[in-house]
Design an enzyme around this catalytic site. Structure first.
Site, PDB file in Angstrom:
ATOM      1  N   GLY A 165       1.825 -10.771  -0.725  1.00 11.03           N
ATOM      2  CA  GLY A 165       2.179 -11.196  -2.079  1.00 11.03           C
ATOM      3  C   GLY A 165       1.849 -12.662  -2.259  1.00 11.03           C
ATOM      4  N   SER A 166       2.564 -13.289  -3.168  1.00 14.31           N
ATOM      5  CA  SER A 166       2.252 -14.674  -3.505  1.00 14.31           C
ATOM      6  C   SER A 166       2.816 -15.642  -2.457  1.00 14.31           C
ATOM      7  CB  SER A 166       2.847 -15.010  -4.868  1.00 14.31           C
ATOM      8  OG  SER A 166       4.252 -14.890  -4.806  1.00 14.31           O
ATOM      9  N   THR A 167       2.236 -16.826  -2.423  1.00 15.61           N
ATOM     10  CA  THR A 167       2.706 -17.856  -1.487  1.00 15.61           C
ATOM     11  C   THR A 167       4.139 -18.264  -1.810  1.00 15.61           C
ATOM     12  OG1 THR A 167       0.476 -18.613  -1.001  1.00 15.61           O
ATOM     13  CG2 THR A 167       2.243 -20.215  -0.689  1.00 15.61           C
ATOM     14  N   GLY A 219       6.342 -15.611  -0.527  1.00 12.82           N
ATOM     15  CA  GLY A 219       6.251 -15.627   0.933  1.00 12.82           C
ATOM     16  C   GLY A 219       7.183 -16.660   1.550  1.00 12.82           C
ATOM     17  N   GLU A 257      -4.516 -20.584  -7.352  1.00 11.63           N
ATOM     18  CA  GLU A 257      -4.940 -19.193  -7.395  1.00 11.63           C
ATOM     19  C   GLU A 257      -4.708 -18.648  -8.801  1.00 11.63           C
ATOM     20  OE1 GLU A 257      -2.624 -16.210  -5.199  1.00 11.63           O
ATOM     21  OE2 GLU A 257      -4.535 -15.393  -4.528  1.00 11.63           O
ATOM     22  N   CYS A 279      -6.590 -11.051  -3.305  1.00 12.55           N
ATOM     23  CA  CYS A 279      -6.156 -12.298  -2.664  1.00 12.55           C
ATOM     24  C   CYS A 279      -7.324 -13.038  -2.033  1.00 12.55           C
ATOM     25  CB  CYS A 279      -5.019 -12.087  -1.680  1.00 12.55           C
ATOM     26  SG  CYS A 279      -5.027 -10.505  -0.902  1.00 12.55           S
ATOM     27  N   LYS A 324       8.610  -1.022  -0.108  1.00  7.93           N
ATOM     28  CA  LYS A 324       8.924  -1.418  -1.486  1.00  7.93           C
ATOM     29  C   LYS A 324       7.632  -1.780  -2.209  1.00  7.93           C
ATOM     30  CE  LYS A 324       9.805  -4.896  -3.912  1.00  7.93           C
ATOM     31  NZ  LYS A 324       9.119  -4.489  -5.171  1.00  7.93           N
TER      32      LYS A 324
HETATM   33  P1  ADP Z   1       2.311 -11.193  -7.201  1.00  4.34           P
HETATM   34  O1  ADP Z   1       2.068 -12.604  -7.577  1.00  4.34           O
HETATM   35  O2  ADP Z   1       1.149 -10.495  -6.594  1.00  4.34           O
HETATM   36  O3  ADP Z   1       3.082 -10.399  -8.218  1.00  4.34           O
HETATM   37  P2  ADP Z   1       4.726 -11.432  -5.732  1.00  4.34           P
HETATM   38  O4  ADP Z   1       4.808 -12.268  -4.522  1.00  4.34           O
HETATM   39  O5  ADP Z   1       5.457 -11.841  -6.948  1.00  4.34           O
HETATM   40  O6  ADP Z   1       3.196 -11.273  -5.956  1.00  4.34           O
HETATM   41  O7  ADP Z   1       5.123  -9.935  -5.407  1.00  4.34           O
HETATM   42  C1  ADP Z   1       4.714  -9.261  -4.249  1.00  4.34           C
HETATM   43  C2  ADP Z   1       5.816  -8.323  -3.826  1.00  4.34           C
HETATM   44  O8  ADP Z   1       6.949  -9.109  -3.449  1.00  4.34           O
HETATM   45  C3  ADP Z   1       6.299  -7.374  -4.915  1.00  4.34           C
HETATM   46  O9  ADP Z   1       6.602  -6.126  -4.329  1.00  4.34           O
HETATM   47  C4  ADP Z   1       7.551  -8.068  -5.402  1.00  4.34           C
HETATM   48  O10 ADP Z   1       8.493  -7.195  -5.991  1.00  4.34           O
HETATM   49  C5  ADP Z   1       8.109  -8.644  -4.114  1.00  4.34           C
HETATM   50  N1  ADP Z   1       9.044  -9.761  -4.279  1.00  4.34           N
HETATM   51  C6  ADP Z   1       9.116 -10.646  -5.297  1.00  4.34           C
HETATM   52  N2  ADP Z   1      10.138 -11.515  -5.102  1.00  4.34           N
HETATM   53  C7  ADP Z   1      10.720 -11.175  -3.927  1.00  4.34           C
HETATM   54  C8  ADP Z   1      11.815 -11.693  -3.158  1.00  4.34           C
HETATM   55  N3  ADP Z   1      12.512 -12.737  -3.570  1.00  4.34           N
HETATM   56  N4  ADP Z   1      12.111 -11.098  -1.990  1.00  4.34           N
HETATM   57  C9  ADP Z   1      11.383 -10.043  -1.552  1.00  4.34           C
HETATM   58  N5  ADP Z   1      10.358  -9.509  -2.222  1.00  4.34           N
HETATM   59  C10 ADP Z   1      10.013 -10.058  -3.397  1.00  4.34           C
END
Ligand code: ADP
Length: 496
Positions: free
Chosen positions: A242-244, A247, A397, A298, A189
């Site tokens: 992705g973001s904390t 995560g 961040e 990151c 994804k």
């Molecule tokens: P950034 O701050 O880099 O946008 P995110 O953590 O928001 O990072 O996004 C990183 C990835 O995680 C993207 O592919 C986003 O669509 C996905 N994502 C965001 N929310 C969720 C969630 N609740 N469950 C799974 N994946 C998610």
């Protein structure tokens, strides 16, 4: 261009239309939804993207499960798996101009970076893991009694890979290549902001000869498609970058099915400059460390700790460099600072710049939202000095080209300040004293420490973090085996 994402045919005036890549074929989203991906340098729609919802994720997982369950992938001659990964690397290489253009248009990063850094890194990653495919081996273990005991290393099954928008194709390769090399199948994804190169990657994998369903690509939003993948009982592991904040959600959601997760999350990485460093090199390295990739990295070295006696010279040097790298058209080969990925992200970055000013830091360079050719989301390379460790620009961040310079007194003060963060992803150290360099490398809480360099990556070198930067490693050899396989212990009676 009804199906794929061939950027050679893509003009911004004529948006692409993409579909989902499931089971080796293009298909429409079940619910028929679409979303737009925009070119952040122009604000124009780049693509109308079919939006995967939970029902499409079901379908992709089903395709990946089928491809895993029959013997077409995991029982394939490992050298054949290896050949396919290598073949894919060749296809990526021969389509590198097209893929880099697509990445630049979707993400806003300079074409120079996409073509010279991202694409070669994807090719190298695929080649490195092509070499792993026929080396997934277990152990024979000495045990008491008349038994033969051995440990098999088996693939996990279906791996869900969820990736961010800053290095879209590189992140895809970091996760897909080792997972496939180990015999897993994958549902990928991509981030909703940057789905295009991942779709093309799926198509190229089919062209390379990967069996249908081995790699599926489902662009969609995090809270729908991403969450559905994490919750899915048919997914055996989640590899997330992705973001904390997200995560944490991924880990919570994954607990229902007890699937293993690996999380490569945010950072606020310290880049520590000692007075005995080659100051010119340190300025150049710190500038690249924080401004490369628009700071949407990151591991960005966004907290620059500088020893008191060289602080003022360093700040003058860094500010001068920042002023020499104006934001520019990402497609211009001379541009080194591209467009911020989205308007929302630019608002966030500007919010932090405002907070820096309000909290009393000194703005030494940049700080302005700008346009290029009268359009797009851009911000100048920004340097703050006089930053106190408690300020938000020192703690949070930003994910933008914003440097926070903080002075320190001595080695102990440097270590204390470097570790004064909830994050632990990466760090840099600049010194000519080899003992000091190793002492710092040992003392800093981080998954990677760079000495007299910054932002170096290689497929063979594990990358990931500690503390709230997450756990688990991308890349590497043993780390990939541990992450994408499980061990099965087999006992055989020898006296029966
Ligand atoms: P950034 O701050 O880099 O946008 P995110 O953590 O928001 O990072 O996004 C990183 C990835 O995680 C993207 O592919 C986003 O669509 C996905 N994502 C965001 N929310 C969720 C969630 N609740 N469950 C799974 N994946 C998610």
């Amino acid at each position: 261009m009804a199906e794929g994402t061939d950027a050679t045919k893509a003009a911004d005036a004529e948006p692409l239309r993409t579909r989902l890549w499931i089971g080796g074929a293009w298909c429409d989203a079940r619910a028929g939804g679409t979303f737009e991906s925009t070119n952040p340098a122009t604000g124009k729609t780049l693509a109308e993207v079919a939006e995967a919802g939970p029902e499409d994720v079901d379908c992709a997982v089903e395709a990946a499960r089928t491809a895993f369950a029959d013997d077409r992938w995991r029982r394939m001659d490992p050298q054949e798996r290896s050949r396919l990964l290598w073949k894919l690397s060749e296809l990526v290489e021969s389509h590198a101009d097209e893929l880099a253009r697509l990445e630049t248009r979707d993400n806003g990063k300079p074409y120079f970076e996409a073509r010279r850094v991202d694409l070669p890194s994807v090719v190298r990653t695929l080649r490195y893991y092509a070499g792993l495919a026929d080396k997934v081996q277990g152990d024979v273990i000495p045990v008491q009694g008349p038994f033969l005991n051995y440990a098999l290393r088996e693939p996990l099954g279906v791996v869900g890979a969820i990736i961010p928008w800053n290095f879209p194709l590189s992140m895809a390769a970091w996760k897909v290549a080792p997972a496939l090399a180990c015999g897993n199948t994958v549902v990928l994804k991509p981030a909703e902001q940057t789905p295009l190169t991942a779709l093309r990657f799926g198509e190229l994998a089919a062209q390379a000869g990967f069996p249908a369903g081995v790699l599926n690509v489902v662009p969609g939003f995090g809270e729908t498609a991403g969450a559905a993948l994490v919750r899915h009982a048919g997914v055996d592991a989640i590899s997330f970058t992705g973001s904390t904040a997200v995560g944490r959600r991924v880990m919570r959601e994954a607990s229902a099915t007890l699937k293993p997760v690996s999380l490569e999350l945010g950072g606020k990485s310290p880049n520590v400059v000692f007075a005995d460093a080659d100051l010119k090199q340190a300025v150049r390295g710190a500038s690249m460390g924080v401004f490369y990739g628009k700071g949407e990295v990151c591991a960005a070295g966004s907290r620059i700790l500088v020893e008191d006696s060289v602080h003022d010279d360093f700040v003058a040097g860094l500010a001068a460099r920042a002023k020499q790298m104006p934001a520019g058209d990402p497609m211009d080969p001379k541009t080194r600072l591209g467009a911020v990925v989205s308007e929302a992200q630019l608002d966030r970055v500007m919010g932090y710049i405002e907070a820096g000013r309000r909290e009393g830091a000194r703005l030494e360079a940049g700080g302005d939202r700008v346009t290029v050719n009268g359009q797009g989301n851009f911000v100048n390379a920004t340097v703050f000095s006089g930053v106190e460790p408690a300020m938000s620009i020192a703690r949070e961040e930003i994910f933008g080209p914003v440097a926070a310079v903080i002075p320190f007194r001595d080695v102990d003060d440097a270590i204390a300040k470097a570790n004064d963060s909830c994050y632990g992803l990466a760090a840099g150290v600049w010194t000519r004293d080899v003992g000091k360099a190793h002492r710092m490398a040992a003392a800093i809480d981080a998954g990677t420490v760079w000495v007299n360099t910054y932002n170096q990556y290689a497929p063979a070198s594990p990358f990931g973090g500690c503390k709230e930067s997450g756990f688990g490693r991308d890349l590497g050899f043993r780390t990939a085996l541990e992450k994408y396989t499980r061990v099965k212990s087999v006992w055989v009676a020898l006296d029966g």
